[in-house]
Each structure stands twice: as C-alpha cells, then as structure tokens.
Design an enzyme around this catalytic site. Structure first.
Site, PDB file in Angstrom:
ATOM      1  CE  LYS A  22      -2.293   1.740   4.124  1.00 22.55           C
ATOM      2  NZ  LYS A  22      -1.286   3.041   4.692  1.00 22.55           N
ATOM      3  CG  ASN A  23       2.725   2.740   3.439  1.00 24.29           C
ATOM      4  OD1 ASN A  23       1.074   2.748   3.520  1.00 24.29           O
ATOM      5  ND2 ASN A  23       2.983   2.755   4.638  1.00 24.29           N
ATOM      6  NE  ARG A  89      -1.805  12.938   9.047  1.00 20.06           N
ATOM      7  CZ  ARG A  89      -0.863  13.310   8.419  1.00 20.06           C
ATOM      8  NH1 ARG A  89       0.075  12.944   7.509  1.00 20.06           N
ATOM      9  NH2 ARG A  89      -0.616  14.399   9.079  1.00 20.06           N
ATOM     10  CB  CYS A 113      -4.155  10.600  12.578  1.00 19.97           C
ATOM     11  SG  CYS A 113      -2.642   9.798  12.336  1.00 19.97           S
ATOM     12  NE  ARG A 118       1.217  10.233  10.395  1.00 16.60           N
ATOM     13  CZ  ARG A 118       0.925   9.220   9.650  1.00 16.60           C
ATOM     14  NH1 ARG A 118      -0.179   8.364   9.623  1.00 16.60           N
ATOM     15  NH2 ARG A 118       1.379   9.003   8.309  1.00 16.60           N
ATOM     16  N   PRO A 119       3.203  16.700  11.456  1.00 16.42           N
ATOM     17  CG  PRO A 119       4.855  17.775  12.470  1.00 16.42           C
ATOM     18  CD  PRO A 119       4.072  16.845  12.857  1.00 16.42           C
ATOM     19  CB  VAL A 120       3.637  18.536   6.375  1.00  8.74           C
ATOM     20  CG1 VAL A 120       2.150  17.709   5.962  1.00  8.74           C
ATOM     21  CG2 VAL A 120       2.321  19.668   6.279  1.00  8.74           C
ATOM     22  CG  ASP A 301       3.701   1.897   9.238  1.00 12.57           C
ATOM     23  OD1 ASP A 301       4.100   2.558  10.003  1.00 12.57           O
ATOM     24  OD2 ASP A 301       4.080   1.031   8.381  1.00 12.57           O
ATOM     25  NE  ARG A 393      -6.836   4.675   6.145  1.00 13.61           N
ATOM     26  CZ  ARG A 393      -6.349   5.629   7.289  1.00 13.61           C
ATOM     27  NH1 ARG A 393      -6.206   6.329   7.819  1.00 13.61           N
ATOM     28  NH2 ARG A 393      -5.348   6.378   5.977  1.00 13.61           N
TER      29      ARG A 393
HETATM   30  N1  EPU Z   1       7.345  14.688  10.854  1.00 15.38           N
HETATM   31  C1  EPU Z   1       7.319  16.006  10.808  1.00 15.38           C
HETATM   32  N2  EPU Z   1       7.647  17.212  10.338  1.00 15.38           N
HETATM   33  C2  EPU Z   1       7.331  16.830   8.893  1.00 15.38           C
HETATM   34  C3  EPU Z   1       7.002  15.623   8.033  1.00 15.38           C
HETATM   35  C4  EPU Z   1       7.169  14.508   9.494  1.00 15.38           C
HETATM   36  O1  EPU Z   1       8.205  16.461  12.307  1.00 15.38           O
HETATM   37  O2  EPU Z   1       6.567  17.552   7.959  1.00 15.38           O
HETATM   38  C5  EPU Z   1       7.180  13.861  11.696  1.00 15.38           C
HETATM   39  C6  EPU Z   1       6.798  12.826  11.866  1.00 15.38           C
HETATM   40  O3  EPU Z   1       5.455  13.867  12.971  1.00 15.38           O
HETATM   41  C7  EPU Z   1       6.977  11.433  12.826  1.00 15.38           C
HETATM   42  C8  EPU Z   1       7.716  11.072  12.121  1.00 15.38           C
HETATM   43  O4  EPU Z   1       8.620  12.098  11.021  1.00 15.38           O
HETATM   44  O5  EPU Z   1       7.213  11.859  14.213  1.00 15.38           O
HETATM   45  C9  EPU Z   1       7.500  10.476  10.626  1.00 15.38           C
HETATM   46  O6  EPU Z   1       6.468  10.446   9.905  1.00 15.38           O
HETATM   47  P1  EPU Z   1       6.508  10.248   8.104  1.00 15.38           P
HETATM   48  O7  EPU Z   1       6.458  12.254   7.673  1.00 15.38           O
HETATM   49  O8  EPU Z   1       8.016   9.837   8.085  1.00 15.38           O
HETATM   50  O9  EPU Z   1       5.435   9.482   8.408  1.00 15.38           O
HETATM   51  P2  EPU Z   1       4.299   9.246   6.967  1.00 15.38           P
HETATM   52  O10 EPU Z   1       5.166   9.995   5.948  1.00 15.38           O
HETATM   53  O11 EPU Z   1       3.799  10.213   7.094  1.00 15.38           O
HETATM   54  C10 EPU Z   1       4.519   7.488   6.033  1.00 15.38           C
HETATM   55  C11 EPU Z   1       3.967   5.865   6.411  1.00 15.38           C
HETATM   56  C12 EPU Z   1       3.034   5.735   7.440  1.00 15.38           C
HETATM   57  C13 EPU Z   1       4.482   5.107   8.798  1.00 15.38           C
HETATM   58  C14 EPU Z   1       5.358   6.304   8.810  1.00 15.38           C
HETATM   59  C15 EPU Z   1       6.829   5.647   9.004  1.00 15.38           C
HETATM   60  C16 EPU Z   1       2.539   6.067   3.974  1.00 15.38           C
HETATM   61  C17 EPU Z   1       1.432   6.806   3.446  1.00 15.38           C
HETATM   62  N3  EPU Z   1       2.989   6.223   5.427  1.00 15.38           N
HETATM   63  O12 EPU Z   1       4.174   8.525   7.111  1.00 15.38           O
HETATM   64  O13 EPU Z   1       2.473   4.860   7.597  1.00 15.38           O
HETATM   65  O14 EPU Z   1       4.046   4.851   9.650  1.00 15.38           O
HETATM   66  O15 EPU Z   1       5.689   6.432   6.653  1.00 15.38           O
HETATM   67  O16 EPU Z   1       7.259   4.345   8.285  1.00 15.38           O
HETATM   68  O17 EPU Z   1       3.930   5.599   3.448  1.00 15.38           O
HETATM   69  C18 EPU Z   1       0.413   2.897   8.160  1.00 15.38           C
HETATM   70  O18 EPU Z   1       0.949   2.385   6.640  1.00 15.38           O
HETATM   71  O19 EPU Z   1      -0.226   2.032   9.112  1.00 15.38           O
HETATM   72  C19 EPU Z   1       1.484   4.481   8.647  1.00 15.38           C
HETATM   73  C20 EPU Z   1       1.033   4.985   9.764  1.00 15.38           C
END
Ligand code: EPU
Length: 414
Positions: A22-23, A89, A113, A118-120, A301, A393
């Site tokens: 999925k990811n 997301r 969530c 989960r900031p961006v 995960d 999901r």
């Molecule tokens: N973070 C920041 N700032 C940002 C982005 C991220 O501080 O701008 C922090 C987050 O708050 C978190 C950490 O970085 O503490 C890691 O988050 P990341 O951004 O890597 O997660 P993601 O890209 O939102 C993806 C997967 C998640 C998986 C994480 C970590 C997808 C669609 N989602 O999320 O998958 O847990 O990477 O490996 O690829 C799941 O499949 O159950 C799932 C949650």
C-alpha cells in the site's frame, strides 16, 4: 461498521500470498500526475486507501483507462479537497507532483491522527527551498511557483512522504537538487526507481542523499509493485503468537532485516530465500527489547504487532516508540485481554502472561487493529475487534488469508 470475530487457540500453519505494498502503491499512483503518458501497474493492492487515492486522482484529471492503467493528459483541478485528505493523510502526496506539473497546488492541510500530530512542515520547507510560495489559508496549503528550481535541502527528519514529495517535485524542476537526510525506506527506493524508468535523472536512493537533475518532461511507466512488507510481518507474527509455522511469498530480501532479527530474538526460526520468508515459532516466545526507527531500523508500522507477541513471551520485554508520539493506543485494549503492560512516555514494559483471554476490543488505527486481531488469534475464547474499517484501509483479504492458515475468524457486518 464491521467487526471481526476471532475464536482463539488455533495453531496457524501454511503459506500466505503477500499483496503489493500500500505505502508504495499510493505514491506510485501519484506519479501519474507527472506525465501526460500512460502509467500502468501489474497489480494494485485491493485496499480502501488505494480506492480513495484513485478517486482523488480522478478528480485531479487522472483517467482510469483500464483496471490498472491510468493517464493524466491534463491536470483538471489542482485542489485536493478536505473530504479526501480527512479520510486519508497520504493525499498530501499529490502536493509535489501538482506543483511540479501545474505550478500550483491547493491541498487541504492534514490534521493529526490517532498515532500523532503528524506535521508536514518539512514537505513545505523543502518546496519553499525550490522556489515555491506557500501560504496556509482556510485550512488549505496554497502552493505556487512559476518554475521550481533545484536546491540543496537537508530534511530535519527523514520523513517518508516528505522525501517522496520533494523527490517528485525536483524531478521536473530546473537544475540540480541535493536532498540530504532523506528517508531510506524500501517504498522510497521504489519511487526513485520508478521515476528513473520515467526518464528522471536521479541517484542515491537507499542512502541518506538523493541527487536529482531536473528534466523538462517525464515519460510513462510500466511497473510491478513490491510486496507489502508490513502485511507480511503481520502474518508471520500470527504464526509466532500461535506457535505455528507461516511462509510468506513474494518477499524482497533486505526490506525486513530488523524485523527478521527481532523474530529470531523472540526465539523463532527464520528461513529466508530470494522469494519467501518462513517463520517457525518456538514452544514459548522469549522476551525482547525493541525500538522503532526510520529504515533500516525497526518499522513503527510493525510495533503494535510485535507488542502483541511480547504479551505472551516469557519474562519482561520493553518497546520504545521513537517515530510517532502517540502510537500505543492498542495497549489499553490488549490490557482488556489480560496483557500486563506499563507505559511510561514512549516506553512500554510488557510482562509476559501465560495466556490472553478473548474480549470485545476497539481498533484505533490500522496497525493497532492488526495487533488486536493477532492477540485474538492466540487468546482463550472469543475476541470481537470493533471498527475494523481501519484494517480495511491497509490489509487485503485479511480474514480469508488467516482462515487459510487455520484461523477461526469471521466478519460481522453492521
Ligand atoms: N514529521 C515531522 N515533520 C514533517 C513530517 C514528518 O516532524 O514535516 C515527523 C512525524 O511527526 C513523525 C515522523 O516525522 O513523528 C515520521 O513521519 P513520516 O513523515 O515519515 O510519516 P508519513 O510519511 O506521514 C509514512 C507511512 C506511515 C508510516 C510512516 C513511518 C505512508 C502513506 N505512510 O507516513 O504508514 O508509519 O511513514 O514509516 O507511506 C501505516 O501504513 O500504518 C502508516 C501509518
């Protein structure tokens, strides 16, 4: 909302066919926004998030020509509305491609969530470094640029979707980009490889630095998606918890080394081939110490599924969640099944018990739901896992696959 009802106590044995990841599939589908040519996949995971992503891409102008064949001749809309982003997301993954191809994107700001805030911010800072103007208005990220230009940017944290957004944007930017402290997850590696097939000039995937020389246009894509390593580890955990023997195929070596090591520490025999990963459980699992980390560390995960395993391991285990700040929501539910778990901040101490007992439990997020199903498989009596839409999901035909291994599990429609 559907529930899953599990009658525990069966020893799970057999083979599981692992669906595509999925990811990886979510960002791969978004690559269709980067080219006017056709993008096709040998197969796509049949899970709710992939359906949601396809609907959102359709709204942006991606036509579905056949089951796994897509084309975006022109971008029809640059807006990813709240109604989609709220549900998923991963919708944030359209930001980089829209900005690169159309010069504009309006993506609803994802909220927090169940697993954390989960900031961006890193996604936005990286795009700003490429010359985009970004404002937050009415709950939307409003991004604009005449032409993105290459940049040097160090990510504060190796975020997975952040890295993918920046790489996809840089692929069509003018000049060279050097992205440092990028994510090395196999799903990120796959996106870079797919972009290369589309004609992107890009190197360094799987290391902490990715170098991209922008090109004016990208070609189509014909792609086979890697197997889902998180679903795979979940089925192996089902074997571990029930004293069984489970083999998963296909499997990509090198994508789960930290997980294989922790299964071995739990006392499981692990047999790896180039195509499959097999687990044979011991009489009783041993205690372990585990910390989640970005790849190649132990994946967050898989944390909840391993916690389910440690509830029955002899002795005391510790699990530290270092990626997300609130990913212990399964703890309270596992306790309701008789698990002994103490939580202090991001550390859980689990004292193994002889058995869990079935109960009604509430699923809070995708992987937490999986851990409750696992606990139910090993518990005495009946477990009812409520709100399994979270599971749907990201898990494809979970009940059917577990039943094939000998589990007694049924879905109750509500
Ligand atoms: N973070 C920041 N700032 C940002 C982005 C991220 O501080 O701008 C922090 C987050 O708050 C978190 C950490 O970085 O503490 C890691 O988050 P990341 O951004 O890597 O997660 P993601 O890209 O939102 C993806 C997967 C998640 C998986 C994480 C970590 C997808 C669609 N989602 O999320 O998958 O847990 O990477 O490996 O690829 C799941 O499949 O159950 C799932 C949650």
């Amino acid at each position: 909302m559907d529930s899953l009802v599990v009658e525990g106590g069966q020893i799970l044995k057999g083979k599981v066919e692992v669906p595509p990841a999925k990811n990886a599939a979510l960002p791969l589908l978004c690559l269709s926004l980067l080219t006017a040519e056709k993008v096709s996949f040998e197969s796509l995971p049949d899970v709710a998030d992939i359906q949601s992503m396809q609907k959102m891409l359709e709204h942006l102008g991606v036509e579905k020509l056949d089951k796994n064949l897509f084309q975006c001749k022109t971008i029809k809309s640059v807006q990813a509305p709240y109604e989609w982003v709220r549900k998923m997301r991963a919708s944030i993954l359209v930001l980089g491609p829209l900005l690169a191809r159309a010069g504009r994107a309006e993506v609803s700001m994802p909220g927090g969530c169940a697993i954390g805030e989960r900031p961006v911010g890193i996604h936005l800072d990286g795009l700003r470094a490429m010359g985009a103007t970004i404002n937050l208005e009415n709950g939307y990220i409003q991004a604009e640029c005449k032409k993105l230009r290459g940049t040097k940017f160090v990510l504060d944290f190796p975020t997975v979707t952040g890295t993918i957004n920046l790489v996809t944007a840089a692929a069509l930017a003018e000049g060279e980009s050097l992205l440092e402290n990028v994510a090395c997850e196999p799903e990120v590696v796959e996106i870079v490889q797919a972009l290369r097939q589309m004609g992107a000039k890009i190197s360094g995937e799987g290391t902490s630095q990715i170098k991209i020389t922008g090109v004016p246009k990208l070609n189509g894509l014909k792609w086979q998606i890697q197997p889902d390593r998180i679903q795979l580890l979940t089925y192996l955990a089902a074997g571990a918890l029930t004293g069984g023997e489970v083999e998963c195929t296909p499997y990509r070596q090198g994508t789960l080394n930290a997980v294989v090591q922790k299964f071995r520490e739990l006392g499981c025999e692990m047999i790896e081939t180039s195509e499959s990963l097999r687990l044979k459980a011991p009489q009783r699992l041993k205690s372990i110490h585990l910390e989640t980390a970005p790849f190649p560390g132990f994946p967050t995960d898989g944390q909840a599924q391993f916690m389910a395993c440690t509830t029955l391991a002899a002795g005391s285990s510790t699990i530290r969640e270092l990626v997300f700040e609130n990913r212990f929501q399964h703890v309270a539910e596992l306790r309701r099944m008789g698990a002994k778990i103490e939580v202090d901040g991001n550390t859980a101490v689990i004292s193994g018990v002889d058995h869990l007992s079935g109960a009604s439990v509430m699923a809070s997020d995708l992987r937490a739901s999986a851990s409750l199903v696992l606990a139910g498989l090993s518990a005495h009596g009946k477990t009812k896992v409520l709100r399994v839409y979270h599971l749907d999901r990201g898990y494809e035909m979970l009940e059917a696959k577990l039943r094939k291994l000998g589990a007694k599990i049924t879905r109750e429609k509500e």
